[in-house]
Design a protein around this motif. Structure first.
Motif, mmCIF file in Angstrom:
data_model
loop_
_atom_site.group_PDB
_atom_site.id
_atom_site.type_symbol
_atom_site.label_atom_id
_atom_site.label_comp_id
_atom_site.label_asym_id
_atom_site.label_seq_id
_atom_site.Cartn_x
_atom_site.Cartn_y
_atom_site.Cartn_z
ATOM 1 N N ALA A 109 0.896 -0.792 -0.011
ATOM 2 C CA ALA A 109 0.020 -0.024 -0.005
ATOM 3 C C ALA A 109 0.766 1.150 0.016
ATOM 4 O O ALA A 109 0.554 2.444 -0.437
ATOM 5 C CB ALA A 109 -0.855 -0.141 1.054
ATOM 6 N N THR A 110 2.032 0.981 0.440
ATOM 7 C CA THR A 110 2.990 2.394 0.473
ATOM 8 C C THR A 110 3.539 2.639 -0.791
ATOM 9 O O THR A 110 4.279 3.599 -0.957
ATOM 10 C CB THR A 110 4.196 2.161 1.566
ATOM 11 N N GLY A 111 3.386 1.896 -1.925
ATOM 12 C CA GLY A 111 3.881 1.996 -3.117
ATOM 13 C C GLY A 111 5.084 1.334 -3.473
ATOM 14 O O GLY A 111 5.833 1.322 -4.401
ATOM 15 N N ARG A 112 5.758 0.533 -2.489
ATOM 16 C CA ARG A 112 6.909 -0.142 -2.674
ATOM 17 C C ARG A 112 6.769 -1.167 -3.618
ATOM 18 O O ARG A 112 5.642 -1.977 -3.505
ATOM 19 C CB ARG A 112 7.428 -0.691 -1.074
ATOM 20 N N LEU A 113 7.606 -1.556 -4.387
ATOM 21 C CA LEU A 113 7.687 -2.689 -5.432
ATOM 22 C C LEU A 113 7.971 -3.805 -4.533
ATOM 23 O O LEU A 113 8.646 -3.811 -3.735
ATOM 24 C CB LEU A 113 8.851 -2.406 -6.084
ATOM 25 N N SER A 114 7.311 -4.946 -4.942
ATOM 26 C CA SER A 114 7.664 -6.145 -4.488
ATOM 27 C C SER A 114 8.310 -7.197 -5.504
ATOM 28 O O SER A 114 7.947 -7.022 -6.640
ATOM 29 C CB SER A 114 6.392 -7.005 -3.728
ATOM 30 N N SER A 115 8.888 -8.035 -5.154
ATOM 31 C CA SER A 115 9.583 -8.938 -6.163
ATOM 32 C C SER A 115 9.320 -10.555 -5.855
ATOM 33 O O SER A 115 9.416 -10.930 -4.485
ATOM 34 C CB SER A 115 11.208 -8.767 -5.919
ATOM 35 N N ASN A 116 8.872 -11.257 -6.607
ATOM 36 C CA ASN A 116 8.729 -12.637 -6.562
ATOM 37 C C ASN A 116 9.070 -13.534 -7.769
ATOM 38 O O ASN A 116 9.228 -13.046 -8.665
ATOM 39 C CB ASN A 116 7.335 -13.109 -5.984
ATOM 40 N N ASP A 117 8.985 -14.753 -7.812
ATOM 41 C CA ASP A 117 9.354 -15.796 -8.575
ATOM 42 C C ASP A 117 10.471 -15.757 -9.361
ATOM 43 O O ASP A 117 10.465 -15.604 -10.493
ATOM 44 C CB ASP A 117 8.122 -16.063 -9.406
ATOM 45 N N PRO A 118 11.638 -15.581 -8.545
ATOM 46 C CA PRO A 118 11.931 -15.604 -7.291
ATOM 47 C C PRO A 118 11.870 -14.052 -6.686
ATOM 48 O O PRO A 118 11.889 -13.217 -7.029
ATOM 49 C CB PRO A 118 13.469 -16.137 -7.157
ATOM 50 N N ALA A 120 -3.059 1.738 13.335
ATOM 51 C CA ALA A 120 -3.229 2.736 11.971
ATOM 52 C C ALA A 120 -2.497 3.997 12.314
ATOM 53 O O ALA A 120 -1.957 4.518 11.525
ATOM 54 C CB ALA A 120 -4.673 2.866 12.095
ATOM 55 N N GLU A 121 -2.242 4.254 13.801
ATOM 56 C CA GLU A 121 -1.595 5.391 14.030
ATOM 57 C C GLU A 121 -0.120 5.178 13.730
ATOM 58 O O GLU A 121 0.599 6.133 13.164
ATOM 59 C CB GLU A 121 -1.725 5.673 15.426
ATOM 60 N N ARG A 122 0.510 4.048 13.895
ATOM 61 C CA ARG A 122 1.838 3.836 13.579
ATOM 62 C C ARG A 122 1.938 3.801 11.934
ATOM 63 O O ARG A 122 2.915 4.250 11.416
ATOM 64 C CB ARG A 122 2.113 2.280 14.193
ATOM 65 N N ALA A 123 1.063 3.343 11.329
ATOM 66 C CA ALA A 123 1.125 3.351 9.856
ATOM 67 C C ALA A 123 1.134 4.675 9.487
ATOM 68 O O ALA A 123 1.879 5.235 8.205
ATOM 69 C CB ALA A 123 -0.097 2.606 9.390
ATOM 70 N N ALA A 124 0.353 5.658 10.038
ATOM 71 C CA ALA A 124 0.072 7.102 9.583
ATOM 72 C C ALA A 124 1.581 7.783 9.748
ATOM 73 O O ALA A 124 1.832 8.581 9.086
ATOM 74 C CB ALA A 124 -0.652 7.818 10.593
ATOM 75 N N ILE A 125 2.246 7.374 10.654
ATOM 76 C CA ILE A 125 3.513 8.122 11.135
ATOM 77 C C ILE A 125 4.556 7.592 9.788
ATOM 78 O O ILE A 125 5.230 8.326 9.197
ATOM 79 C CB ILE A 125 4.190 7.685 12.255
ATOM 80 N N ASN A 126 4.619 6.109 9.721
ATOM 81 C CA ASN A 126 5.532 5.476 8.920
ATOM 82 C C ASN A 126 5.247 5.559 7.330
ATOM 83 O O ASN A 126 6.300 5.803 6.497
ATOM 84 C CB ASN A 126 5.876 4.031 9.286
ATOM 85 N N ALA A 127 3.884 5.582 6.991
ATOM 86 C CA ALA A 127 3.763 5.299 5.428
ATOM 87 C C ALA A 127 4.057 6.466 4.825
ATOM 88 O O ALA A 127 4.663 6.363 3.571
ATOM 89 C CB ALA A 127 2.185 5.204 5.480
ATOM 90 N N PRO A 128 4.114 7.846 5.407
ATOM 91 C CA PRO A 128 4.569 9.189 4.347
ATOM 92 C C PRO A 128 6.033 8.978 4.210
ATOM 93 O O PRO A 128 6.658 9.369 2.945
ATOM 94 C CB PRO A 128 4.349 10.216 5.259
ATOM 95 N N MET A 129 6.594 8.393 5.093
ATOM 96 C CA MET A 129 8.060 8.324 4.720
ATOM 97 C C MET A 129 8.621 7.098 3.847
ATOM 98 O O MET A 129 9.328 7.133 2.815
ATOM 99 C CB MET A 129 8.959 7.985 6.120
ATOM 100 N N GLN A 130 8.162 5.822 4.298
ATOM 101 C CA GLN A 130 8.169 4.712 3.487
ATOM 102 C C GLN A 130 7.593 4.906 1.998
ATOM 103 O O GLN A 130 8.500 4.588 0.865
ATOM 104 C CB GLN A 130 7.477 3.563 4.138
ATOM 105 N N GLY A 131 6.406 5.543 2.029
ATOM 106 C CA GLY A 131 5.864 5.971 0.575
ATOM 107 C C GLY A 131 6.560 6.829 -0.214
ATOM 108 O O GLY A 131 6.859 6.665 -1.357
ATOM 109 N N THR A 132 7.268 7.946 0.409
ATOM 110 C CA THR A 132 8.070 9.021 -0.346
ATOM 111 C C THR A 132 9.289 8.167 -0.964
ATOM 112 O O THR A 132 9.747 8.412 -1.874
ATOM 113 C CB THR A 132 8.287 9.690 0.683
ATOM 114 N N ALA A 133 10.139 7.359 0.030
ATOM 115 C CA ALA A 133 10.992 6.755 -0.382
ATOM 116 C C ALA A 133 10.783 5.767 -1.447
ATOM 117 O O ALA A 133 11.650 5.727 -2.517
ATOM 118 C CB ALA A 133 11.621 5.827 0.741
ATOM 119 N N ALA A 134 9.561 5.091 -1.724
ATOM 120 C CA ALA A 134 9.229 4.323 -3.069
ATOM 121 C C ALA A 134 9.063 5.320 -3.851
ATOM 122 O O ALA A 134 9.457 5.124 -5.036
ATOM 123 C CB ALA A 134 7.927 3.667 -2.390
#
Length: 913
Positions: free
Chosen positions: A650-659, A824-838
């Motif tokens: 949800a934060t916009g980070r890419l995920s990788s699989n297979d493998p 949800a409050e923890r996500a509110a604090i972290n998501a702008p940083m993790q999402g901006t990094a993404a």
């Protein structure tokens, strides 16, 4: 002909409560069940029934309680969050104008059964809207069941198919099976199959009871033990159909809606789609509607279908050149081409093209089969001729194309010689940007949610499980219906979602400037793949295997006997029953846990838990990487090809699989050793470029804290600088332990870590940890202000944003559950940083790729791992690459602090660090 719709309100309220997420209204009140029921009601009214009733249970005992005092005695009390939604539900029912029935002394089932039979006797067809199996006993000509939450309809044949008995035998089936929910005990170990078999053989409950002495085995004994209570069971599960009612079927005409009341109720509970529909004067809509199921509703209000986009489509199967040429003319003139491919594999690097589908107007689409190969298949156009005919359109960058997760189709067509250009829109990414965390983004879910359209499922044309056939074996008729619909629905979804994004310029910018330009970049990375040294991985596997065996033998020595280290039951018995170690972590059922957290908690008390952790770590590396990666080398390219997913986190980070190449451990020597097997070919080098402490830099930017800004601007070691501030020391006097504590605080606060978590991480008391945090905030007050500010924004708006405008919806920010709300409050604090990094690294990838395209094959971008980009470059091009990539990565965002990029070069990935 007139029709009566009878709605089992009690059933739907409970089912919606358990099926849907714990949604809340603007005032924090629970609305999940209410939301599901309201959407079901609106869907029902769209069909404009002549007569309707919403039937719920009245309070107080019923005749069944008198008959059997233990009836429903084991039902738990109604959850408070559900109870709070009953009155709002009834208020909305009445405002919608649907007659509401509650009859004391009987259940809602009995009221519905009575009305159904009365209506049938008057020649009025009846539709019972329910998910309750008991109603199957009422089905007969003129009475049908519909489960509005799943869209399934059940007539007499449907009852026979589902239960294995006729409708008139359902009561007997229920009597034999019993009902644990209602505390009606059946025959022990008698499930639906056994009951149906008995009824098929003996005709009725009475026939089964008469033959009880002939039924052998334990089940026969169980039947005989239950004979005395079976007649009562039958009376309890039989729906009463002669209830004295004040209203008959013809008295149940819906009244005009109370628009003012509905407006107020929809606003109060945050039902925005219903409110928009109401304000637009559309009533409850018109036309075909398949109500959304739970998967489509998670996290966001379901949509009313867009006007003209919910009707069935008209599809054409193209098997001759003249028909394809006519469609080519349409494609050449179209402002946007929706396209899709059908193949024989989910792996785009190996899939063979079976057919293509196109749409240029909603409701019209074609399918061009080129690879169906079942016996007797009609003649198809030659694949190569079709691709050559389509090439000028598909490779024209000025003819925009649209897909649903179109990166897959780009791969397939590239491997068949067509380089698609002008890929401009993607309905999956539109949905992801619009509401990243609120729903799944597959076509079936989106079609149901935004169009009210139930798509043809793959299993319907290809079968499922062991009997599933490849798409090449699907008949052309079925294939055309399924595949052309894909292109059509993709176009319809784009019409709806692009309009939504157009109304939110910042979200549109995320979609247009970040996500869409990234699609061809990822496609090129995936197609290139990464070279691995399979022999090196095999050597590592052998070494890991030897060490696993040594750890196993040592564990057996310590235990004094052999046991299975991979068995949680055997391990738990040894640790907690025999060795009497404390069980500090429990499973959800209350049993002692043997997971990693549990073993870490007692690793300082005995050698065995640490040894098991070591064994598991070795096994994970071997099973996940050293054994598997050589098997995943593509025989055509000699490389490993991961798949990147944009619509995952949800934060916009890419995920990788297979493998999954993003989770290779780097903190252990064994994990880093795996990276040595990712190599550059002769004459080339591996290059790694990694953002330094990017999320902390984003924290400094967002908070504007002067101390953090100053530390980054001066180029100091941020953790040492933080320790110096917190402990009031000169930089040069900061100890290693003080720097470690500061690092834990810096990163912990971004993820909502409290004093307890910090204490555990540092191995100190909670009070001391709380003092550290208090000192931190006293030195960096801007960080505390930012955290308070973003929590408040989340409460007010229900979402937070990245620097670039990406949103993360926080559905549980008003939850009455304290743990959910805190999360949800923890996500509110972290998501702008993790999402901006993404966002930043995605912007960097687009910029770097544009530059790489100007330099042919001198260098290739291979991997993205969180904040790191990995390249393969000609040895004499490395310096040029480093300079340009550094510049472009550092320039991917304008923050209040500089973005710093660390680089490395080597013969393999590990050396490049």
């Amino acid at each position: 002909m007139s029709r009566l719709v009878l709605i089992d309100g009690s059933s739907y309220l409970y089912r919606a409560f358990h099926a849907l997420p714990p949604l809340t209204g603007p005032d924090g009140s629970p609305t999940g069940a209410l939301f599901g029921v309201v959407n079901m009601l609106r869907a029902t009214l769209k069909e404009q029934p002549d007569y309707a009733a919403f039937v719920v249970d009245a309070s107080g005992p019923t005749f069944r309680d008198e008959m059997y005092p233990a009836y429903k005695a084991n039902r738990p009390p109604m959850p408070d969050d559900l109870r709070a939604q009953i009155e709002p539900m009834l208020a909305i029912v009445q405002a919608l104008g649907i007659p509401l029935l509650r009859v004391p002394g009987v259940e809602a089932d009995d009221v519905i059964g009575t009305l159904a039979l009365q209506a049938r006797s008057k020649g009025i067809p009846v539709l019972i809207s329910t998910g309750d199996k008991d109603f199957a006993q009422l089905v007969r000509p003129g009475i049908t069941l519909v489960n509005t939450m799943t869209g399934t309809v059940m007539d007499e044949a449907g009852v026979q198919e589902k239960f294995g008995v006729r409708p008139d035998q359902v009561v007997d089936l229920l009597a034999l099976m019993g009902d644990t929910v209602d505390n009606v005990p059946g025959v022990d170990k008698c499930g639906p199959k056994t009951a149906a078999k008995w009824l098929a053989e003996y005709g009725s409950l009475e026939g089964v009871m008469a033959a009880a002495g002939d039924i052998k085995g334990k089940i026969g004994e169980n039947l005989r033990a239950a004979l005395d209570r079976l007649p009562l069971n039958k009376r309890l599960v039989t729906i009463k159909t002669d209830v004295e009612l004040e209203q008959g079927p013809e008295d149940l005409r819906p009244r005009p809606r109370d628009v003012a009341a509905l407006r107020e109720l929809y606003r109060r509970y945050g039902f925005n789609a219903a409110l928009r529909d109401l304000e637009a004067g559309n009533g409850e809509g018109s036309g075909r509607r398949t109500p959304p199921g739970p998967s489509a509703l998670a996290g966001e209000t379901a949509e009313a279908p867009a006007e003209g986009l919910a009707a069935p489509g008209a599809y054409e199967c193209i098997t001759d050149r003249k028909a394809l040429e006519a469609w080519l003319e349409r494609l050449r003139d179209a402002p946007l081409i929706a396209m899709d491919t059908e193949t024989d594999s989910l792996d785009p690097m190996r899939a063979r093209l079976v057919g293509l589908s196109f749409a240029v107007e909603p409701g019209e689409a074609c399918y061009v089969p080129v690879g169906h190969d079942y016996p007797g298949v009609p003649a198809q156009l030659d694949r190569e001729w079709v691709l050559e005919a389509l090439r000028p359109v598909l490779e024209d960058p000025d003819r925009p194309k649209l897909g649903q997760h179109g990166k897959y189709d780009l791969h397939v067509l590239r491997r068949h010689g067509v380089q698609v250009r002008g890929y401009a829109e993607d309905s999956m990414l539109e949905s992801f940007v619009w509401n990243a965390g609120g729903q799944r983004h597959d076509m079936d879910t989106l079609a149901q949610k935004y169009l009210g359209y139930q798509t043809v499922k793959y299993e319907q044309v290809a079968g499922k499980g062991a009997k599933q056939i490849p798409f090449s074996a699907v008949s052309l008729e079925d294939a055309a219906r399924y595949a052309a619909e894909d292109a059509d629905i993709t176009l319809r979804l784009h019409r709806v979602l692009s309009e939504k994004l157009a109304g939110e310029p910042r979200l549109m910018s995320v979609y247009r400037d970040i996500e869409m330009p990234l699609v061809p970049v990822l496609a090129r990375m995936e197609a290139k793949g990464v070279l691995v040294d399979a022999e090196e991985l095999r050597r590592q596997s052998e070494d890991l295997g030897r060490r696993m065996l040594a750890a196993q033998q040592r564990a057996h020595e310590i235990a004094g006997r052999a046991f299975n280290l991979d068995s949680p039951r055997q391990l738990g018995a040894l640790l907690f029953d025999e060795l009497k170690l404390p069980a500090l972590v429990k499973t959800p059922t209350g049993a002692p846990s043997t997971n990693e957290e549990a073993l870490e908690a007692i690793a300082d008390q005995h050698e065995l838990p640490r040894l098991v952790l070591e064994y598991r770590g070795l096994a994970k590396l071997r099973n996940t990487y050293t054994d598997k990666l050589p098997e995943m080398v593509n025989p055509d390219t000699g490389r490993v090809h991961t798949s990147y997913h944009q619509a995952g986190a949800a934060t916009g980070r890419l995920s990788s699989n297979d493998p999954n190449l993003q989770n290779i451990p780097i903190r252990t020597e064994d994990g880093r050793r795996i990276r040595t097997a990712f190599i550059a070919p002769p004459g080339r080098k591996m290059v790694a470029c990694d953002y330094s402490q990017i999320e902390l830099r984003i924290m400094a930017h967002l908070s504007g804290d002067e101390g953090l800004l100053r530390a980054f601007e001066s180029g100091q070691d941020i953790h040492r600088a933080t320790a110096a501030e917190v402990f009031g020391l000169p930089l040069e006097e900061v100890s290693a332990d003080q720097r470690r504590a500061a690092k834990a605080i810096n990163f912990g606060l971004m993820y909502g870590m409290g004093a307890w978590g910090l204490a555990r991480q540092l191995g100190i008391g909670r009070g001391e940890a709380q003092d550290y945090i208090a000192l931190y905030f006293s030195r960096y007050p801007g960080v505390r202000d930012y955290m308070d500010r973003v929590r408040q924004q989340a409460r007010e708006l229900g979402y937070v944003e990245t620097v670039f405008g990406r949103r993360l919806q926080l559905q549980e920010i008003h939850s009455r559950n304290a743990a959910q709300r805190a999360g949800a409050e923890r996500a509110a604090i972290n998501a702008p940083m993790q999402g901006t990094a993404a966002d930043i690294i995605k912007r960097a990838m687009v910029s770097v790729d544009a530059w790489l395209q100007q330099h042919g094959d001198r260098a290739d971008m291979l991997l993205q791992v969180h904040d790191e980009l990995v390249f393969e470059a000609d040895a004499d091009f490395v310096d040029t690459l480093l300079a340009e990539v550094r510049r472009r990565m550092a320039g991917a965002a304008e923050l209040r602090v500089p973005l710093v990029v660390d680089v490395g070069v080597g013969a393999n990935w590990d050396e490049a660090h």
